[in-house]
Scaffold this motif. Structure first.
Motif, PDB file in Angstrom:
ATOM      1  N   TYR A  54       0.840  -1.202   0.000  1.00 53.09           N
ATOM      2  CA  TYR A  54       0.000   0.000   0.000  1.00 53.09           C
ATOM      3  C   TYR A  54       0.870   1.244   0.000  1.00 53.09           C
ATOM      4  O   TYR A  54       2.035   1.218   0.421  1.00 53.09           O
ATOM      5  CB  TYR A  54      -0.921  -0.001   1.220  1.00 53.09           C
ATOM      6  CG  TYR A  54      -1.918  -1.132   1.168  1.00 53.09           C
ATOM      7  CD1 TYR A  54      -3.076  -1.022   0.411  1.00 53.09           C
ATOM      8  CD2 TYR A  54      -1.682  -2.321   1.850  1.00 53.09           C
ATOM      9  CE1 TYR A  54      -3.989  -2.065   0.340  1.00 53.09           C
ATOM     10  CE2 TYR A  54      -2.591  -3.370   1.792  1.00 53.09           C
ATOM     11  CZ  TYR A  54      -3.737  -3.235   1.035  1.00 53.09           C
ATOM     12  OH  TYR A  54      -4.627  -4.269   0.957  1.00 53.09           O
ATOM     13  N   GLN A  55       0.302   2.346  -0.461  1.00 60.58           N
ATOM     14  CA  GLN A  55       1.020   3.615  -0.546  1.00 60.58           C
ATOM     15  C   GLN A  55       1.662   3.942   0.799  1.00 60.58           C
ATOM     16  O   GLN A  55       1.033   3.822   1.845  1.00 60.58           O
ATOM     17  CB  GLN A  55       0.063   4.729  -0.961  1.00 60.58           C
ATOM     18  CG  GLN A  55       0.776   6.015  -1.311  1.00 60.58           C
ATOM     19  CD  GLN A  55      -0.155   7.009  -1.972  1.00 60.58           C
ATOM     20  OE1 GLN A  55      -1.235   6.662  -2.439  1.00 60.58           O
ATOM     21  NE2 GLN A  55       0.277   8.250  -2.020  1.00 60.58           N
ATOM     22  N   LEU A  76       6.313   2.661  -1.808  1.00 61.44           N
ATOM     23  CA  LEU A  76       5.273   2.845  -2.823  1.00 61.44           C
ATOM     24  C   LEU A  76       4.755   4.277  -2.752  1.00 61.44           C
ATOM     25  O   LEU A  76       4.228   4.714  -1.729  1.00 61.44           O
ATOM     26  CB  LEU A  76       4.126   1.853  -2.620  1.00 61.44           C
ATOM     27  CG  LEU A  76       3.016   1.926  -3.667  1.00 61.44           C
ATOM     28  CD1 LEU A  76       3.546   1.643  -5.071  1.00 61.44           C
ATOM     29  CD2 LEU A  76       1.892   0.961  -3.325  1.00 61.44           C
ATOM     30  N   HIS A  78       2.757   5.690  -5.427  1.00 60.49           N
ATOM     31  CA  HIS A  78       1.415   5.750  -6.025  1.00 60.49           C
ATOM     32  C   HIS A  78       1.143   4.464  -6.778  1.00 60.49           C
ATOM     33  O   HIS A  78       2.062   3.742  -7.169  1.00 60.49           O
ATOM     34  CB  HIS A  78       1.280   6.952  -6.965  1.00 60.49           C
ATOM     35  CG  HIS A  78       2.233   6.927  -8.119  1.00 60.49           C
ATOM     36  ND1 HIS A  78       1.966   6.256  -9.288  1.00 60.49           N
ATOM     37  CD2 HIS A  78       3.464   7.475  -8.281  1.00 60.49           C
ATOM     38  CE1 HIS A  78       2.978   6.404 -10.122  1.00 60.49           C
ATOM     39  NE2 HIS A  78       3.909   7.128  -9.535  1.00 60.49           N
ATOM     40  N   CYS A  79      -0.124   4.184  -6.971  1.00 60.30           N
ATOM     41  CA  CYS A  79      -0.497   3.072  -7.843  1.00 60.30           C
ATOM     42  C   CYS A  79      -1.775   3.455  -8.587  1.00 60.30           C
ATOM     43  O   CYS A  79      -2.614   4.193  -8.078  1.00 60.30           O
ATOM     44  CB  CYS A  79      -0.669   1.765  -7.068  1.00 60.30           C
ATOM     45  SG  CYS A  79      -1.951   1.764  -5.842  1.00 60.30           S
ATOM     46  N   TYR A  84       2.590   0.634 -10.660  1.00 55.67           N
ATOM     47  CA  TYR A  84       3.022   1.008  -9.310  1.00 55.67           C
ATOM     48  C   TYR A  84       4.269   1.878  -9.417  1.00 55.67           C
ATOM     49  O   TYR A  84       5.254   1.483 -10.035  1.00 55.67           O
ATOM     50  CB  TYR A  84       3.345  -0.245  -8.486  1.00 55.67           C
ATOM     51  CG  TYR A  84       2.158  -1.139  -8.251  1.00 55.67           C
ATOM     52  CD1 TYR A  84       1.474  -1.119  -7.034  1.00 55.67           C
ATOM     53  CD2 TYR A  84       1.707  -2.010  -9.243  1.00 55.67           C
ATOM     54  CE1 TYR A  84       0.378  -1.939  -6.822  1.00 55.67           C
ATOM     55  CE2 TYR A  84       0.610  -2.830  -9.035  1.00 55.67           C
ATOM     56  CZ  TYR A  84      -0.052  -2.786  -7.823  1.00 55.67           C
ATOM     57  OH  TYR A  84      -1.143  -3.597  -7.609  1.00 55.67           O
TER      58      TYR A  84
END
Length: 125
Positions: A54-55, A76, A78-79, A84
């Motif tokens: 997760y971000q 991370l 952004h997705c 990703y």
């Protein structure tokens, strides 16, 4: 391998399209992914199945370059759908050296390469 000639002025780092065997390692699991592009600041990967990251969470991306393995700590950023965006965190000296060489070879312009290094190292003047 080709350099992405994007006109997006917000980017300080040139993204290099690069195809290499790549995995995202998260909580003891390895997930095979496709490396879309890489820069001094981060990378964009594509995954056929959703990743459990997760971000804001950290993971490790492993990129196989012939006999060399780059182990890159990432967060991370952004997705979106199956893409990703990861920001690099505390790169070890060996991986930094390989990434340096990869970017240098693909930029093909010493002044552009020096400008990217200046963006990477604040107050380097």
């Amino acid at each position: 391998m080709t350099v992405n000639d994007t006109s997006d002025e917000r980017r300080r780092f040139t993204r290099i399209h690069f195809d290499a065997q790549t995995e995202v390692c998260y909580q003891g699991e390895q997930h095979a992914v496709q490396l879309v592009d890489i820069s001094f600041n981060g990378m964009l990967i594509q995954s056929e199945s959703p990743l459990p990251v997760y971000q804001g969470e950290t993971a490790e991306v492993r990129i196989h370059l012939g006999d060399n393995l780059l182990k890159i700590p990432v967060e991370l950023a952004h997705c979106h759908n199956d893409h990703y965006g990861f920001r690099m965190e505390n790169l070890d000296i060996d991986s930094a050296t390989h990434l340096h060489r990869l970017v240098e070879l693909n930029l093909g312009d010493e002044k552009l390469f020096e400008r990217e290094l200046e963006h990477l190292i604040p107050n380097s003047h």
